[in-house]
Design a protein around this motif. Structure first.
Motif, PDB file in Angstrom:
ATOM      1  N   GLU A   1       0.765  -1.175  -0.098  1.00  0.00           N
ATOM      2  CA  GLU A   1      -0.064  -0.010  -0.072  1.00  0.00           C
ATOM      3  C   GLU A   1       0.943   1.092   0.001  1.00  0.00           C
ATOM      4  OE1 GLU A   1      -2.386   2.711   0.054  1.00  0.00           O
ATOM      5  OE2 GLU A   1      -3.493   0.857   0.068  1.00  0.00           O
ATOM      6  N   ASP A   2       0.637   2.131  -0.632  1.00  0.00           N
ATOM      7  CA  ASP A   2       1.504   3.462  -1.068  1.00  0.00           C
ATOM      8  C   ASP A   2       1.108   4.547   0.171  1.00  0.00           C
ATOM      9  OD1 ASP A   2      -1.000   3.710  -2.353  1.00  0.00           O
ATOM     10  OD2 ASP A   2       0.109   5.168  -3.806  1.00  0.00           O
ATOM     11  N   GLU A   3       0.061   4.229   0.609  1.00  0.00           N
ATOM     12  CA  GLU A   3      -0.590   5.379   1.766  1.00  0.00           C
ATOM     13  C   GLU A   3       0.229   4.949   3.172  1.00  0.00           C
ATOM     14  OE1 GLU A   3      -4.797   6.391   1.685  1.00  0.00           O
ATOM     15  OE2 GLU A   3      -4.744   5.824  -0.487  1.00  0.00           O
ATOM     16  N   SER A   4       0.981   5.700   3.653  1.00  0.00           N
ATOM     17  CA  SER A   4       1.850   5.379   4.987  1.00  0.00           C
ATOM     18  C   SER A   4       0.853   5.430   5.973  1.00  0.00           C
ATOM     19  CB  SER A   4       2.952   5.954   5.015  1.00  0.00           C
ATOM     20  OG  SER A   4       2.783   7.628   5.115  1.00  0.00           O
ATOM     21  N   ALA A   5      -0.170   6.257   6.052  1.00  0.00           N
ATOM     22  CA  ALA A   5      -1.133   6.161   7.157  1.00  0.00           C
ATOM     23  C   ALA A   5      -2.014   5.247   7.382  1.00  0.00           C
ATOM     24  CB  ALA A   5      -1.827   7.501   6.998  1.00  0.00           C
ATOM     25  N   LEU A   6      -2.538   4.661   6.097  1.00  0.00           N
ATOM     26  CA  LEU A   6      -3.341   3.616   6.134  1.00  0.00           C
ATOM     27  C   LEU A   6      -2.526   2.256   6.471  1.00  0.00           C
ATOM     28  CD1 LEU A   6      -6.070   1.998   5.653  1.00  0.00           C
ATOM     29  CD2 LEU A   6      -5.263   2.133   3.251  1.00  0.00           C
ATOM     30  N   GLN A   7      -1.319   2.208   6.059  1.00  0.00           N
ATOM     31  CA  GLN A   7      -0.521   1.173   6.607  1.00  0.00           C
ATOM     32  C   GLN A   7      -0.322   1.040   7.984  1.00  0.00           C
ATOM     33  OE1 GLN A   7       3.533   0.896   4.968  1.00  0.00           O
ATOM     34  NE2 GLN A   7       2.557  -0.250   2.849  1.00  0.00           N
TER      35      GLN A   7
ATOM     36  N   GLU B   1       9.819 -13.344   1.648  1.00  0.00           N
ATOM     37  CA  GLU B   1       9.190 -13.676   2.883  1.00  0.00           C
ATOM     38  C   GLU B   1       8.378 -14.584   2.927  1.00  0.00           C
ATOM     39  OE1 GLU B   1      10.135 -12.323   5.930  1.00  0.00           O
ATOM     40  OE2 GLU B   1      11.609 -10.758   5.066  1.00  0.00           O
ATOM     41  N   LYS B   2       7.738 -14.671   1.846  1.00  0.00           N
ATOM     42  CA  LYS B   2       6.562 -15.966   1.874  1.00  0.00           C
ATOM     43  C   LYS B   2       5.475 -15.576   2.669  1.00  0.00           C
ATOM     44  CE  LYS B   2       9.209 -18.837  -0.976  1.00  0.00           C
ATOM     45  NZ  LYS B   2      10.375 -17.968  -1.208  1.00  0.00           N
ATOM     46  N   PRO B   3       4.718 -14.440   2.812  1.00  0.00           N
ATOM     47  CA  PRO B   3       3.809 -14.301   3.765  1.00  0.00           C
ATOM     48  C   PRO B   3       2.481 -15.317   3.738  1.00  0.00           C
ATOM     49  CG  PRO B   3       3.697 -12.678   2.065  1.00  0.00           C
ATOM     50  CD  PRO B   3       4.733 -13.552   1.632  1.00  0.00           C
ATOM     51  N   ASP B   4       1.642 -15.458   4.894  1.00  0.00           N
ATOM     52  CA  ASP B   4       0.537 -16.418   4.707  1.00  0.00           C
ATOM     53  C   ASP B   4      -0.466 -15.628   4.004  1.00  0.00           C
ATOM     54  OD1 ASP B   4       1.450 -18.563   6.687  1.00  0.00           O
ATOM     55  OD2 ASP B   4       1.844 -16.437   7.998  1.00  0.00           O
ATOM     56  N   LEU B   5      -0.328 -14.248   4.018  1.00  0.00           N
ATOM     57  CA  LEU B   5      -1.488 -13.621   3.125  1.00  0.00           C
ATOM     58  C   LEU B   5      -1.015 -12.192   2.731  1.00  0.00           C
ATOM     59  CD1 LEU B   5      -5.112 -13.203   3.847  1.00  0.00           C
ATOM     60  CD2 LEU B   5      -4.076 -11.090   4.060  1.00  0.00           C
ATOM     61  N   ILE B   6      -1.634 -11.685   1.584  1.00  0.00           N
ATOM     62  CA  ILE B   6      -1.188 -10.339   0.928  1.00  0.00           C
ATOM     63  C   ILE B   6      -2.439  -9.547   0.883  1.00  0.00           C
ATOM     64  CG2 ILE B   6      -0.091  -9.134  -0.862  1.00  0.00           C
ATOM     65  CD1 ILE B   6       1.500 -11.765  -1.509  1.00  0.00           C
ATOM     66  N   LEU B   7      -2.146  -8.433   1.483  1.00  0.00           N
ATOM     67  CA  LEU B   7      -3.243  -7.434   1.078  1.00  0.00           C
ATOM     68  C   LEU B   7      -2.594  -6.372   0.290  1.00  0.00           C
ATOM     69  CD1 LEU B   7      -4.191  -6.190   4.655  1.00  0.00           C
ATOM     70  CD2 LEU B   7      -5.600  -7.136   3.170  1.00  0.00           C
ATOM     71  N   LEU B   8      -3.253  -6.255  -0.774  1.00  0.00           N
ATOM     72  CA  LEU B   8      -2.786  -5.634  -1.957  1.00  0.00           C
ATOM     73  C   LEU B   8      -3.595  -4.543  -2.476  1.00  0.00           C
ATOM     74  CD1 LEU B   8      -0.569  -5.669  -4.366  1.00  0.00           C
ATOM     75  CD2 LEU B   8      -2.190  -7.206  -5.722  1.00  0.00           C
ATOM     76  N   ASP B   9      -3.049  -3.318  -2.687  1.00  0.00           N
ATOM     77  CA  ASP B   9      -3.773  -2.003  -3.235  1.00  0.00           C
ATOM     78  C   ASP B   9      -3.407  -2.337  -4.916  1.00  0.00           C
ATOM     79  OD1 ASP B   9      -5.296   0.171  -3.831  1.00  0.00           O
ATOM     80  OD2 ASP B   9      -3.662   1.696  -2.963  1.00  0.00           O
ATOM     81  N   LEU B  10      -4.295  -1.684  -5.405  1.00  0.00           N
ATOM     82  CA  LEU B  10      -4.008  -1.858  -7.159  1.00  0.00           C
ATOM     83  C   LEU B  10      -3.258  -0.698  -7.692  1.00  0.00           C
ATOM     84  CD1 LEU B  10      -7.573  -3.386  -8.283  1.00  0.00           C
ATOM     85  CD2 LEU B  10      -5.561  -4.260  -7.912  1.00  0.00           C
ATOM     86  N   ILE B  11      -3.654   0.617  -7.098  1.00  0.00           N
ATOM     87  CA  ILE B  11      -2.986   1.739  -7.711  1.00  0.00           C
ATOM     88  C   ILE B  11      -1.650   2.133  -6.723  1.00  0.00           C
ATOM     89  CG2 ILE B  11      -3.233   4.255  -8.046  1.00  0.00           C
ATOM     90  CD1 ILE B  11      -5.374   2.308  -9.771  1.00  0.00           C
TER      91      ILE B  11
END
Length: 163
Positions: A49-55, A85-95
């Motif tokens: 995610e590119d928004e650091s506040a949301l991160q 890292e091979k995480p258990d799940l990825i949260l991904l933004d599109l933009i």
């Protein structure tokens, strides 16, 4: 006539510490092992995610739920971290800068090491074409940021990977 040179630096106390010293060092060692081993058992989530506040906000909420959060501010770095890292799940933004979420998702699903990692797309894009494209590419779930509270996102994650 005495002790050979250099031998006088050890005392009985340094070789065989008294019980209180021994207890303290064992306690410290035991606690550090617990902290390290606890992290090994935590589920790892990569948030691209590119928004650091949301991160920060998401990391705080998911951290309280017992997840270990990894963060990437652009798609290129996120893709590299997913492979490493091979995480258990990825949260991904599109933009995203450098590499958009569509490219990241396609790359993840092509790679044998990352193709089975569940991906939740968390974005502001609401178009049905985008939803169809992402789900066809292999995303597990598509969430529009404005429609979900952070607690609801955490609940979706629990449904997918447990926690």
């Amino acid at each position: 006539k005495g002790v050979p040179r250099g031998w006088g630096i050890f005392s009985r106390e340094t070789i065989n510490p008294s019980p209180p010293q021994r207890r303290d060092s064992l306690y410290k060692r035991e606690n550090s092992i617990k902290r390290v081993s606890h992290r090994f058992f935590m589920k790892k989530i990569l948030f691209i995610e590119d928004e650091s506040a949301l991160q920060r906000a998401v990391s705080e909420v998911l951290g309280k739920e017992g997840y270990h959060i990894l963060s990437a501010l652009d798609g290129e770095r996120g893709f590299e971290m997913a492979q490493k890292e091979k995480p258990d799940l990825i949260l991904l933004d599109l933009i995203l800068p450098k590499k958009d979420g569509f490219e990241v998702l396609a790359g993840l699903k092509k790679n044998p090491d990352t193709k089975d990692i569940p991906v939740i797309v968390l974005t502001n894009l609401e178009g049905s074409v985008d939803v169809e494209r992402v789900l066809a590419a292999g995303a597990t779930t598509y969430l529009v940021k404005t429609n979900y509270r952070l607690e609801e996102v955490a609940q979706k994650i629990k449904e997918i990977i447990g926690g």
